[in-house]
Motif scaffolding. Structure first.
Motif, PDB file in Angstrom:
ATOM      1  N   LEU A   1      41.438  35.632  36.346  1.00  0.00           N
ATOM      2  CA  LEU A   1      42.756  36.265  36.432  1.00  0.00           C
ATOM      3  C   LEU A   1      42.961  37.303  35.324  1.00  0.00           C
ATOM      4  CD1 LEU A   1      45.686  36.423  37.535  1.00  0.00           C
ATOM      5  CD2 LEU A   1      46.244  34.510  36.022  1.00  0.00           C
ATOM      6  N   PHE A   2      42.651  36.936  34.095  1.00  0.00           N
ATOM      7  CA  PHE A   2      42.924  37.842  32.976  1.00  0.00           C
ATOM      8  C   PHE A   2      41.904  38.980  32.860  1.00  0.00           C
ATOM      9  CE2 PHE A   2      45.770  34.446  31.785  1.00  0.00           C
ATOM     10  CZ  PHE A   2      46.849  35.163  31.273  1.00  0.00           C
ATOM     11  N   ARG A   3      40.852  38.908  33.651  1.00  0.00           N
ATOM     12  CA  ARG A   3      39.883  40.009  33.691  1.00  0.00           C
ATOM     13  C   ARG A   3      40.114  40.903  34.912  1.00  0.00           C
ATOM     14  NH1 ARG A   3      35.258  39.270  30.540  1.00  0.00           N
ATOM     15  NH2 ARG A   3      34.026  40.472  32.023  1.00  0.00           N
ATOM     16  N   SER A   4      41.086  40.533  35.742  1.00  0.00           N
ATOM     17  CA  SER A   4      41.333  41.263  36.995  1.00  0.00           C
ATOM     18  C   SER A   4      42.360  42.366  36.797  1.00  0.00           C
ATOM     19  CB  SER A   4      41.821  40.291  38.075  1.00  0.00           C
ATOM     20  OG  SER A   4      40.859  39.292  38.332  1.00  0.00           O
ATOM     21  N   ASN A   5      42.099  43.512  37.404  1.00  0.00           N
ATOM     22  CA  ASN A   5      43.058  44.619  37.346  1.00  0.00           C
ATOM     23  C   ASN A   5      43.001  45.521  38.572  1.00  0.00           C
ATOM     24  OD1 ASN A   5      40.666  46.043  36.874  1.00  0.00           O
ATOM     25  ND2 ASN A   5      40.972  45.996  34.647  1.00  0.00           N
ATOM     26  N   THR A   6      42.268  45.098  39.613  1.00  0.00           N
ATOM     27  CA  THR A   6      42.187  45.893  40.837  1.00  0.00           C
ATOM     28  C   THR A   6      42.621  45.042  42.031  1.00  0.00           C
ATOM     29  OG1 THR A   6      39.890  45.275  41.352  1.00  0.00           O
ATOM     30  CG2 THR A   6      40.225  47.179  39.906  1.00  0.00           C
TER      31      THR A   6
END
Length: 301
Positions: free
Chosen positions: A261-266
């Motif tokens: 979750l905290f590495r997701s941005n797309t």
């Protein structure tokens, strides 16, 4: 070989199946029956649960209302879905908006009519459920967090109908319900992250748009951590048979989920997170069988 007319008819059937999310409906039917057999009425003979006409009618009414709910939700989200889900939206548009609305009213009519076979209270319950779904789709969906909370509540309402029918008030059932509710609420906020482009274009006031992606991720994290509590209770405090392996697996997967979750941005990454939650829920339905493996084996053998 199918001629052009038959191909168009087949595409329209597939379109309607896509709109009402037929695959979800099948899972809900299975979940209601498995929950009835293994969680809500484990003391009753299997035959008595499966061939219970009142239970069948409650499940049928639930499915008709949910199918109608998907239709009215699709109706209100038509423009937004063109941006968020262009491929699915093009398939859904093979069926006219007028036909969708007609089908919506027909499904709800038959749901209430079916409920009248059980009792007047069932009629009131499903009438309120229909109104709740419409009010959510028309008004509440655009209100941050309130829309998410109501959506998650509406999602578990069919199980509440079966719960009330059997009048089983054991604590373990409420713990199961809390686990499912928290998962669904987490999924709803993930969907908001996933659908930000269309929501912004249509002026939807979702949590990511109003408060930002960071706040949304923090809320999801809190909900996932809260989900671990009923998971641990169901493993160590309650007798859920071999289903405790499922909840142990959920804990591992949910911790992994938080790292992702905290590495997701797309959008693609948010779709993956959405699918992880969906996988946990679907596997959970089939894992209900693990509560009493002997019952399953006796019926197979």
């Amino acid at each position: 070989m199918l001629n052009r007319k038959n191909k168009l008819l087949l595409l329209k059937v597939l379109s309607l199946f896509s709109v009402v999310r037929g695959y979800n409906l099948l899972i809900i039917v299975l979940a209601q029956y498995l929950a009835s057999i293994y969680i809500l009425a484990p003391h009753l003979p299997l035959r008595k649960v499966i061939f219970d006409i009142d239970l069948f009618v409650i499940v049928l009414a639930s499915i008709l209302v949910i199918a109608g709910g998907y239709i009215i939700n699709n109706f209100y989200d038509a423009e937004k879905d063109l941006i968020n889900k262009p491929t699915k939206s093009m398939l859904d548009r093979l069926v006219s908006q007028r036909f969708k609305l007609t089908t919506y009213f027909v499904l709800n009519f038959f749901a209430v009519f079916a409920a009248s076979y059980v009792s007047f209270k069932a009629v009131l319950f499903f009438s309120a459920y229909i109104f709740g779904i419409w009010f959510y789709s028309h008004k509440l969906k655009k209100i941050p967090f309130v829309g998410n909370f109501v959506s998650a509540t509406l999602a578990i309402t069919p199980f509440f109908a079966v719960f009330v029918y059997y009048k089983n008030f054991e604590t373990v059932i409420f713990v199961h319900a809390i686990f499912l509710f928290l998962l669904i609420l987490s999924r709803e906020i993930i969907k908001d992250l996933e659908n930000m482009s269309g929501d912004m274009a249509q002026n939807y006031r979702t949590i990511p748009i109003i408060y930002g992606v960071g706040v949304s991720k923090m809320l999801i994290t809190i909900l996932i951590l809260l989900t671990l509590i009923p998971s641990l209770l169901l493993i160590f405090k309650f007798d859920v048979g071999y289903m405790h392996y499922y909840f142990a697996g959920c804990i591992v997967l949910l911790i992994l989920f938080l790292f992702i979750l905290f590495r997701s941005n797309t959008k693609k990454q948010y779709v993956w997170l959405h699918n992880i939650i969906k996988l946990i829920i679907v596997v959970g339905v089939f894992s209900i069988l693990l509560i009493n493996v002997n019952l399953v084996l006796n019926r197979i053998l």
